[in-house]
Motif scaffolding. Structure first.
Motif, PDB file in Angstrom:
ATOM      1  N   ALA A   1     159.883  54.606  55.694  1.00 41.73           N
ATOM      2  CA  ALA A   1     160.272  55.793  54.931  1.00 41.73           C
ATOM      3  C   ALA A   1     159.223  55.962  53.836  1.00 41.73           C
ATOM      4  CB  ALA A   1     161.658  55.613  54.328  1.00 41.73           C
ATOM      5  N   SER A   2     159.218  57.115  53.228  1.00 40.43           N
ATOM      6  CA  SER A   2     158.219  57.389  52.187  1.00 40.43           C
ATOM      7  C   SER A   2     158.577  56.687  50.881  1.00 40.43           C
ATOM      8  CB  SER A   2     158.138  58.893  51.935  1.00 40.43           C
ATOM      9  OG  SER A   2     159.335  59.340  51.316  1.00 40.43           O
ATOM     10  N   SER A   3     157.588  56.583  50.011  1.00 37.41           N
ATOM     11  CA  SER A   3     157.841  56.060  48.670  1.00 37.41           C
ATOM     12  C   SER A   3     158.896  56.907  47.966  1.00 37.41           C
ATOM     13  CB  SER A   3     156.548  56.044  47.846  1.00 37.41           C
ATOM     14  OG  SER A   3     155.651  55.094  48.361  1.00 37.41           O
TER      15      SER A   3
ATOM     16  N   PRO B   1     150.552  54.552  56.732  1.00 43.52           N
ATOM     17  CA  PRO B   1     150.778  55.542  57.791  1.00 43.52           C
ATOM     18  C   PRO B   1     152.189  55.491  58.379  1.00 43.52           C
ATOM     19  CG  PRO B   1     148.693  54.412  58.146  1.00 43.52           C
ATOM     20  CD  PRO B   1     149.381  53.706  57.014  1.00 43.52           C
ATOM     21  N   ASP B   2     152.783  54.298  58.390  1.00 44.52           N
ATOM     22  CA  ASP B   2     154.120  54.146  58.977  1.00 44.52           C
ATOM     23  C   ASP B   2     155.235  54.153  57.935  1.00 44.52           C
ATOM     24  OD1 ASP B   2     153.223  51.757  57.911  1.00 44.52           O
ATOM     25  OD2 ASP B   2     154.051  50.505  59.506  1.00 44.52           O
ATOM     26  N   GLY B   3     154.940  54.568  56.709  1.00 45.57           N
ATOM     27  CA  GLY B   3     155.930  54.611  55.638  1.00 45.57           C
ATOM     28  C   GLY B   3     155.331  54.119  54.348  1.00 45.57           C
ATOM     29  N   CYS B   4     155.838  52.989  53.862  1.00 41.66           N
ATOM     30  CA  CYS B   4     155.257  52.412  52.647  1.00 41.66           C
ATOM     31  C   CYS B   4     155.478  50.910  52.623  1.00 41.66           C
ATOM     32  CB  CYS B   4     155.857  53.065  51.392  1.00 41.66           C
ATOM     33  SG  CYS B   4     157.590  52.704  51.084  1.00 41.66           S
TER      34      CYS B   4
ATOM     35  N   LEU C   1     168.720  51.698  53.280  1.00 46.33           N
ATOM     36  CA  LEU C   1     169.174  52.923  52.614  1.00 46.33           C
ATOM     37  C   LEU C   1     168.070  53.978  52.562  1.00 46.33           C
ATOM     38  CD1 LEU C   1     171.293  51.401  49.713  1.00 46.33           C
ATOM     39  CD2 LEU C   1     172.132  52.616  51.743  1.00 46.33           C
ATOM     40  N   ALA C   2     166.836  53.552  52.260  1.00 46.67           N
ATOM     41  CA  ALA C   2     165.716  54.504  52.211  1.00 46.67           C
ATOM     42  C   ALA C   2     165.440  55.080  53.594  1.00 46.67           C
ATOM     43  CB  ALA C   2     164.465  53.821  51.656  1.00 46.67           C
ATOM     44  N   GLU C   3     165.474  54.232  54.611  1.00 46.48           N
ATOM     45  CA  GLU C   3     165.242  54.705  55.981  1.00 46.48           C
ATOM     46  C   GLU C   3     166.377  55.614  56.444  1.00 46.48           C
ATOM     47  OE1 GLU C   3     164.647  50.958  57.929  1.00 46.48           O
ATOM     48  OE2 GLU C   3     162.568  50.806  57.219  1.00 46.48           O
ATOM     49  N   SER C   4     167.582  55.357  55.987  1.00 46.84           N
ATOM     50  CA  SER C   4     168.704  56.252  56.307  1.00 46.84           C
ATOM     51  C   SER C   4     168.485  57.622  55.685  1.00 46.84           C
ATOM     52  CB  SER C   4     170.020  55.655  55.807  1.00 46.84           C
ATOM     53  OG  SER C   4     170.340  54.504  56.542  1.00 46.84           O
ATOM     54  N   ARG C   5     167.984  57.644  54.458  1.00 46.74           N
ATOM     55  CA  ARG C   5     167.663  58.920  53.800  1.00 46.74           C
ATOM     56  C   ARG C   5     166.619  59.685  54.609  1.00 46.74           C
ATOM     57  NH1 ARG C   5     168.487  60.657  48.930  1.00 46.74           N
ATOM     58  NH2 ARG C   5     166.465  61.647  48.883  1.00 46.74           N
ATOM     59  N   ALA C   6     165.681  58.938  55.200  1.00 50.35           N
ATOM     60  CA  ALA C   6     164.604  59.556  55.981  1.00 50.35           C
ATOM     61  C   ALA C   6     165.079  59.929  57.387  1.00 50.35           C
ATOM     62  CB  ALA C   6     163.407  58.600  56.069  1.00 50.35           C
ATOM     63  N   GLY C   7     166.338  59.625  57.705  1.00 50.85           N
ATOM     64  CA  GLY C   7     166.893  59.993  58.999  1.00 50.85           C
ATOM     65  C   GLY C   7     166.561  59.033  60.118  1.00 50.85           C
ATOM     66  N   LEU C   8     166.188  57.795  59.790  1.00 53.89           N
ATOM     67  CA  LEU C   8     165.795  56.841  60.825  1.00 53.89           C
ATOM     68  C   LEU C   8     166.948  56.008  61.357  1.00 53.89           C
ATOM     69  CD1 LEU C   8     162.413  55.672  59.319  1.00 53.89           C
ATOM     70  CD2 LEU C   8     162.789  57.272  61.185  1.00 53.89           C
ATOM     71  N   HIS C   9     168.063  55.996  60.644  1.00 60.24           N
ATOM     72  CA  HIS C   9     169.234  55.245  61.110  1.00 60.24           C
ATOM     73  C   HIS C   9     170.365  56.230  61.317  1.00 60.24           C
ATOM     74  CE1 HIS C   9     167.502  51.326  60.394  1.00 60.24           C
ATOM     75  NE2 HIS C   9     167.116  51.724  59.208  1.00 60.24           N
ATOM     76  N   ARG C  10     170.671  56.498  62.524  1.00 58.52           N
ATOM     77  CA  ARG C  10     171.774  57.404  62.861  1.00 58.52           C
ATOM     78  C   ARG C  10     172.794  56.610  63.671  1.00 58.52           C
ATOM     79  NH1 ARG C  10     170.834  61.660  59.811  1.00 58.52           N
ATOM     80  NH2 ARG C  10     168.835  62.631  60.137  1.00 58.52           N
ATOM     81  N   THR C  11     174.026  56.726  63.288  1.00 60.57           N
ATOM     82  CA  THR C  11     175.049  56.052  64.075  1.00 60.57           C
ATOM     83  C   THR C  11     175.407  56.954  65.236  1.00 60.57           C
ATOM     84  OG1 THR C  11     176.803  56.964  62.721  1.00 60.57           O
ATOM     85  CG2 THR C  11     175.993  54.776  62.129  1.00 60.57           C
TER      86      THR C  11
END
Length: 155
Positions: free
Chosen positions: A10-12, A97-100, A139-149
């Protein structure tokens, strides 16, 4: 000083959105049980979040105060857990490139824990902070939409 790092997908900005949400503190800091209040303007330097550490009925109410803040790059906080002591925690992100890359540094500053040898304290901090960074990254990756249930219904 204990130092941990983790690549976050996810981004910074996503990482700092979590760090800047004082109400999320108990969701990612290992040992934090609840957040009682968050100062207006958090995470501006000088603002605090008031939290409890431990497990009921053995909870300690204390405070974490922001010392330095550079949006989307660096956060330095003073954490207190009396009677154990106080410490300084620094979070720094570097864009990849793949996040931070997220680096967390923690050192004791005051109290009984501060007088213990670093060789005794650092392994415990490192172990705890590995899990803290895992939770923060999730939590940051969830904000970025990477964890979807995904739910599957069967009839």
């Amino acid at each position: 000083m204990s130092e941990n790092e983790r690549v976050v997908r996810a981004s910074s900005a996503d990482v700092f959105a979590v760090l800047g949400d004082g109400w999320s503190y108990a969701g990612w800091v290992v040992g934090a049980a609840r957040v009682r209040s968050v100062d207006q303007g958090f995470p501006a330097p000088g603002t605090s979040l008031h939290h409890s550490v431990g497990v009921w009925p053995f909870m300690v109410n204390d405070v974490t105060t922001v010392e330095e803040f550079e949006p989307d790059h660096r956060l330095v906080i003073k954490v207190r857990v009396w009677p154990a002591g106080a410490g300084r925690v620094e979070f720094v992100t570097t864009t990849r490139p793949d996040g931070c890359l997220l680096v967390m540094r923690e050192e004791s500053m005051e109290g009984p824990v501060h007088i213990l040898p670093h060789a005794a304290v650092d392994p415990v901090l490192h172990w705890r902070n590995t899990e803290t960074l895992r939770r923060l990254a999730y939590l940051a990756e969830s904000r970025a939409g990477l964890h979807r249930t995904q739910s599957t219904s069967t009839r």
